[in-house]
Design an enzyme around this catalytic site. Structure first.
Site, PDB file in Angstrom:
ATOM      1  CE  LYS A  37      20.898  34.171  27.821  1.00 17.52           C
ATOM      2  NZ  LYS A  37      20.189  32.984  28.354  1.00 17.52           N
ATOM      3  CE1 TYR A 262      22.494  59.956  51.092  1.00  9.18           C
ATOM      4  CE2 TYR A 262      23.289  58.422  49.418  1.00  9.18           C
ATOM      5  CZ  TYR A 262      22.602  59.574  49.771  1.00  9.18           C
ATOM      6  OH  TYR A 262      22.025  60.348  48.789  1.00  9.18           O
ATOM      7  CG  MET A 311      20.762  55.503  42.473  1.00  5.01           C
ATOM      8  SD  MET A 311      19.130  56.258  42.446  1.00  5.01           S
ATOM      9  CE  MET A 311      18.286  55.289  43.704  1.00  5.01           C
TER      10      MET A 311
END
Length: 366
Positions: A37, A262, A311
């Site tokens: 799974k 950032y 990200m």
């Protein structure tokens, strides 16, 4: 086609080593169900299942679409769907998957579907709650379940099972032993009334390690297959299966007083050489790994992550590392590195593994 340069390489030899390690703890006739799974615990459920399909007796997935993906890839081994939903029951039968029925609502829905098709002795599994309190019938439901089963030949019970709540924690041994005892009693009552004997299974990875006498007819191997036991001693006997790699996209020379990333989170006090790597929190790296708390390996040397994890990218300090753009980067390739990531991220290995994004390219090395 996924041509992302960040790649998760699944080690097939490690998978086999881990599988055989647990096999040695079992009786010769005990069946093994491999849990694939959550994309094979963050790897690739299809690749893992295709590789292991002639080496195990069953696979388990959490949801129907995971089982369908295995069938569409040509996997013919029986597949147990652990958490089916009523809306997916017809798809389950169309793809020859086997549902876990855990309450009367889904149980009766499946019986109605089986009759309407009609099916003949279609395999299903019944789960009993023995203390995890997540899914499962109560032992007091046995009479009602049996009454419904005896009035149909559309379905046949393939197994009865339950799930241990704390098998890895020996301080909870009494609780686990009580779960096993309750399951044994439930199964015995079920056998008496049903007239035939479905398979029984309750042990997960840690259960096999700590309570092997309760292996019944089958055991379910999940995290152990992917290299982690219920403690350092067991994990050291297993092999890492997840190897996450990338490359250096660009190298920057940062002057004192300049910043990186950032929010200008890294401030250079000294001349610094940084490398940008194409992997970020959208690929599964926790933001907690930033600001020198996490690291990668470049040419066998640790390069700490500087600034905030982006990200799609991270930047690492390679001031003291001889490297160039295009060089390989090891994000993790060992249980220790994975555990380091997990510790810094303040989570568990399960989450670290399953957080690996689907946009990361997956390959299996035999």
């Amino acid at each position: 086609m996924n041509n992302h340069v960040t790649v998760l390489e699944i080690d097939g030899n490690a998978l086999l080593h881990n599988l055989n390690y647990f096999k040695k703890k079992l009786n010769e006739k005990t069946k093994i169900l491999a849990v694939v799974k959550a994309f094979g615990y963050g790897s690739d459920g299809v690749l893992v299942a295709k590789f292991l399909q002639d080496k195990v007796d069953y696979f388990a997935v959490a949801y129907t679409h995971e089982g369908i993906a295995l069938r569409e890839a040509g996997v013919k081994t029986p597949i147990l769907v652990l958490h089916p939903q009523i809306s997916n029951l017809e798809a389950i039968t169309q793809h020859h998957l086997e549902p876990n029925l855990y309450n009367f609502k889904i149980f009766e829905a499946f019986l109605q579907l089986a009759e309407s098709i009609p099916l003949i002795n279609y395999p299903l599994h019944i789960k009993f709650n023995t203390g995890l309190n997540r899914l499962g019938f109560c032992h007091t439901d046995i009479d009602k379940i049996i009454t419904k089963l005896k009035n149909t030949n559309y379905v046949k019970v393939q197994s009865l099972f339950s799930h241990l709540a704390a098998s890895e924690d020996l301080e909870e041994k009494d609780f686990t032993v009580n779960q096993i005892s309750n399951f044994t009693y439930t199964a015995q009552q079920f056998y008496k009334l049903l007239g035939y004997k479905p398979m029984l299974h309750i042990l997960n990875t840690s259960g096999v390690v700590n309570f092997a006498k309760a292996q019944f007819d089958m055991v379910r191997i999940g995290i152990g297959l992917y290299g982690f036991g219920n403690g350092a001693k067991e994990t050291n006997q297993l092999k890492n299966t997840h190897n996450l790699k990338s490359i250096i996209s660009q190298i920057h020379f940062i002057e004192p007083g300049e910043t990186v990333g950032y929010n200008r989170a890294f401030f250079a006090k000294n001349p610094t050489k940084s490398a940008t790597i194409p992997i970020g929190h959208a690929d599964g790296l926790s933001r907690k790994l930033g600001n020198k708390k996490g690291y990668v390996l470049i040419n066998n040397k640790k390069a700490k992550i500087i600034g905030n994890v982006c990200m799609d990218m991270i930047m690492v300090d390679v001031t003291k590392i001889d490297c160039k753009e295009g060089d390989e980067v090891i994000v993790f390739n060992s249980q220790k590195m994975l555990q380091d990531f997990t510790t810094v991220s303040e989570t568990i290995v399960y989450e670290t593994l399953t957080a690996i994004s689907n946009r990361v390219k997956k390959t299996l090395k035999k």
